[in-house]
Design a protein around this motif. Structure first.
Motif, PDB file in Angstrom:
ATOM      1  N   GLY A 171      10.461   2.159  10.587  1.00 58.85           N
ATOM      2  CA  GLY A 171       9.193   1.230  10.577  1.00 58.85           C
ATOM      3  C   GLY A 171       8.187   2.643  10.239  1.00 58.85           C
ATOM      4  N   LEU A 172       8.432   4.111  10.098  1.00 62.09           N
ATOM      5  CA  LEU A 172       7.466   5.077   9.828  1.00 62.09           C
ATOM      6  C   LEU A 172       7.278   5.219   8.737  1.00 62.09           C
ATOM      7  CD1 LEU A 172       7.615   6.982  13.331  1.00 62.09           C
ATOM      8  CD2 LEU A 172       5.734   5.422  12.583  1.00 62.09           C
ATOM      9  N   GLU A 177       7.207  10.456   1.635  1.00 65.60           N
ATOM     10  CA  GLU A 177       6.855   9.413   1.708  1.00 65.60           C
ATOM     11  C   GLU A 177       5.155   9.295   0.664  1.00 65.60           C
ATOM     12  OE1 GLU A 177       5.999   4.804   2.262  1.00 65.60           O
ATOM     13  OE2 GLU A 177       7.698   5.951   3.462  1.00 65.60           O
ATOM     14  N   HIS A 178       4.459  10.205   1.654  1.00 68.07           N
ATOM     15  CA  HIS A 178       2.554  10.164   1.103  1.00 68.07           C
ATOM     16  C   HIS A 178       2.419  10.601  -0.180  1.00 68.07           C
ATOM     17  CE1 HIS A 178      -1.654  10.779   2.276  1.00 68.07           C
ATOM     18  NE2 HIS A 178      -1.365  11.793   1.620  1.00 68.07           N
ATOM     19  N   ARG A 183       3.945   7.515  -7.352  1.00 67.98           N
ATOM     20  CA  ARG A 183       4.720   7.361  -7.464  1.00 67.98           C
ATOM     21  C   ARG A 183       6.026   6.281  -6.802  1.00 67.98           C
ATOM     22  NH1 ARG A 183       8.523  12.327  -9.034  1.00 67.98           N
ATOM     23  NH2 ARG A 183       6.151  13.381  -8.019  1.00 67.98           N
ATOM     24  N   ILE A 184       5.274   5.668  -6.214  1.00 67.31           N
ATOM     25  CA  ILE A 184       5.757   4.934  -5.062  1.00 67.31           C
ATOM     26  C   ILE A 184       4.610   3.134  -5.219  1.00 67.31           C
ATOM     27  CG2 ILE A 184       6.315   3.985  -2.415  1.00 67.31           C
ATOM     28  CD1 ILE A 184       7.285   6.792  -1.951  1.00 67.31           C
ATOM     29  N   ALA A 282      15.553   7.677   4.773  1.00 66.96           N
ATOM     30  CA  ALA A 282      15.008   9.465   5.659  1.00 66.96           C
ATOM     31  C   ALA A 282      14.278  10.379   5.726  1.00 66.96           C
ATOM     32  CB  ALA A 282      16.265   9.810   6.511  1.00 66.96           C
ATOM     33  N   THR A 283      14.055  10.572   4.054  1.00 66.29           N
ATOM     34  CA  THR A 283      13.077  11.214   3.820  1.00 66.29           C
ATOM     35  C   THR A 283      12.826  10.717   1.829  1.00 66.29           C
ATOM     36  OG1 THR A 283      14.861  12.971   2.787  1.00 66.29           O
ATOM     37  CG2 THR A 283      14.087  13.068   5.135  1.00 66.29           C
ATOM     38  N   VAL A 284      11.903  11.802   1.422  1.00 66.39           N
ATOM     39  CA  VAL A 284      11.780  11.606   0.174  1.00 66.39           C
ATOM     40  C   VAL A 284      11.442  12.768  -0.528  1.00 66.39           C
ATOM     41  CG1 VAL A 284      10.507  10.044  -1.633  1.00 66.39           C
ATOM     42  CG2 VAL A 284      10.504   8.811   0.232  1.00 66.39           C
ATOM     43  N   GLU A 285      12.709  13.345  -1.543  1.00 64.98           N
ATOM     44  CA  GLU A 285      12.014  13.952  -1.824  1.00 64.98           C
ATOM     45  C   GLU A 285      11.915  14.713  -3.442  1.00 64.98           C
ATOM     46  OE1 GLU A 285      15.769  16.996  -1.111  1.00 64.98           O
ATOM     47  OE2 GLU A 285      15.956  16.679   0.818  1.00 64.98           O
ATOM     48  N   ALA A 286      11.237  15.322  -3.642  1.00 65.06           N
ATOM     49  CA  ALA A 286      10.496  15.645  -5.196  1.00 65.06           C
ATOM     50  C   ALA A 286      11.719  16.565  -5.887  1.00 65.06           C
ATOM     51  CB  ALA A 286       9.170  16.551  -5.073  1.00 65.06           C
ATOM     52  N   GLU A 287      12.191  15.779  -7.017  1.00 65.01           N
ATOM     53  CA  GLU A 287      13.455  16.891  -7.853  1.00 65.01           C
ATOM     54  C   GLU A 287      12.497  17.041  -8.765  1.00 65.01           C
ATOM     55  OE1 GLU A 287      17.515  16.507  -8.838  1.00 65.01           O
ATOM     56  OE2 GLU A 287      17.419  16.954  -6.878  1.00 65.01           O
ATOM     57  N   GLY A 288      11.985  17.904  -9.249  1.00 63.63           N
ATOM     58  CA  GLY A 288      11.047  18.070 -10.718  1.00 63.63           C
ATOM     59  C   GLY A 288      10.085  16.969 -10.490  1.00 63.63           C
ATOM     60  N   ALA A 289      10.267  16.152 -11.567  1.00 67.06           N
ATOM     61  CA  ALA A 289       9.417  15.436 -11.914  1.00 67.06           C
ATOM     62  C   ALA A 289       9.810  14.131 -11.656  1.00 67.06           C
ATOM     63  CB  ALA A 289       9.331  14.755 -13.465  1.00 67.06           C
TER      64      ALA A 289
END
Length: 459
Positions: A171-172, A177-178, A183-184, A282-289
């Protein structure tokens, strides 16, 4: 000679939001001889509805026009749309809501954002003479000016559109994410817009959610995939796939809703989307573009270019913090209303019509109405909101018998508002005819491919 004293009864009832329920509230108040003042943050009526104007509702016009509003519109020469047709959000705004706001005239003010509501000279702690004080409503205008108004009562019909829920499973906002916000998206995309279409064409997109909005996004992306190779969706659900995952399908008594669920199922069956179940981000990770979504159980999905998070909405209660509201601790809906709308037990068609009694708070003459009153519950429909404000207006006018009377009777399954598909060559014809049985006929059969196995991980 002393100037006449202004009493609370001489003050307007402030309605926050010029959407369908706020404008209906104003119409009912005016019909009762009470003066409404509608405050709309946007530049026109139904500003939030216009933002999803490309989406079609499941409800027909018959369920989207309030009786008191129609009475107010009649002298203006307004022509009611075909009661059996399904409008888009843009149709609803332009053909009904803006004319209604125009009929209310200077009772509607635009570019006025409510920043706070309280009792005049009383914060939420003070008891002394509290209920004898009018309300004070603080505004911020688009030019930066601030203003304070007084009101005899307040109806907050500002909705929940401005506060979508994050994609985090707790819920957070999920960590990352921020940072990935560019891209969201938290709305159903308008793929008729060339710029939006280019954003998703030929790319991999994660669609998070299990409701009608997610169905709509999946169906639209599948249609785009048929035209543009490389377009693919990963449908991410926090729950598993069961019998009710795709709605009522061919047995759904609301044809447009049933067809939408079948279209989402076809997107999976035809290989344009893969289903990922039991996945709580749980998490959003950047992988290149690209972005990689990681679940609480450690699963990592295949990288995607875009994310569409359709995980619901929640009420913004920040500007009501000085009022004494009685809200359910789970749904953030009025305490008496919460058990009637609990999504664990109810769909929109099983919610009992309700009014001022169920919407009351410890702070007298304050009401949350429309989608705002439902807190985090997704079961709201326009007809319910119209019944709410009819009852509230009666209560504020002192007609308690009318306020407690139920004047709304639902069809067996109710009429659920929400997103639907536009007319496409393969969409079912939902035109109302005597042979079709009206709104409750089964939709035409849609041919879909063999069921594809759902996956619980990335592919």
């Amino acid at each position: 000679m002393n100037a006449p004293t202004t009493t609370a009864s001489d003050l307007p009832t402030v309605v926050i939001g010029a959407g369908p329920i706020g404008l209906a509230a104003a119409a009912h108040l005016a019909g009762r001889g009470l003066e409404p003042l509608v405050l709309e943050a946007g530049p026109a009526a139904a500003s939030a509805v216009r933002e999803w104007g490309h989406v079609r509702l499941f409800s027909t016009w018959a369920e989207l026009v309030d009786p008191a509003a129609e009475k107010l519109l009649a002298p203006t020469g307004w022509t009611a749309p075909d009661s059996a047709a399904y409008p888009s959000g843009a149709d609803w705004a332009e053909r009904y809501l803006q004319p209604l706001a125009d009929a209310l005239g200077d009772r509607v003010r635009y570019g006025a954002t409510v920043t706070g509501v309280s009792r005049l000279g009383r914060d939420r702690v003070v008891d002394a003479d509290r209920e004898r004080q009018p309300f004070t409503v603080h505004l911020r205008h688009t030019d930066g000016r601030t203003e304070r108004l007084t009101a005899r009562a307040v109806i907050d019909a500002s909705g929940t559109w401005s506060t979508p829920s994050p994609l985090g499973g707790d819920g957070l906002p999920a960590p990352g994410e921020h940072e990935a916000s560019a891209r969201i998206s938290y709305r159903v995309p308008d793929l008729d817009d060339p710029a939006v279409r280019a954003r998703y064409a030929g790319r991999r997109t994660a669609v998070i959610g299990s409701g009608a909005s997610a169905f709509t996004a999946l169906a639209q992306l599948a249609a785009l995939a048929r035209e543009t190779p490389g377009t693919h969706a990963s449908w991410i659900q926090r729950r598993g796939i069961g019998d009710a995952t795709f709605g009522g399908g061919e047995a759904d008594q609301l044809p447009a809703r049933g067809a939408l669920g079948l279209a989402a199922k076809a997107a999976v069956d035809d290989g344009h989307a893969d289903a990922v179940t039991g996945f709580r981000t749980a998490t959003v990770e950047a992988e290149g573009a690209q972005l990689v979504l990681v679940a609480e159980d450690g699963r990592r999905l295949e990288p995607v270019d875009e994310v569409i998070a359709l995980t619901g909405f929640r009420p913004d209660l920040s500007f009501l913090s000085e009022l004494r509201l009685g809200l359910d601790e789970r749904l953030q809906a009025p305490v008496a209303l919460a058990p009637l709308i609990d999504p664990n037990q109810h769909s929109c068609g099983t919610v009992y019509p309700h009014g001022a009694k169920e919407l009351s708070h410890p702070e007298q003459d304050v009401y949350l109405a429309g989608m705002k009153s439902y807190g985090r519950a997704p079961t709201f429909l326009a007809l319910t909101g119209y019944e709410q404000v009819r009852s509230i207006a009666a209560a504020l006018a002192g007609d308690h018998e009318a306020a407690e009377r139920v004047e709304l009777v639902f069809a067996e399954t109710g009429v659920c508002g929400g997103s639907g598909l536009f007319d496409t060559p393969d969409a079912p014809d939902t035109t109302q005819t005597e042979e079709s049985g009206g709104c409750c006929a089964a939709p035409p059969t849609l041919q879909i491919g063999a069921t594809a196995p759902a996956t619980t991980g990335g592919c």
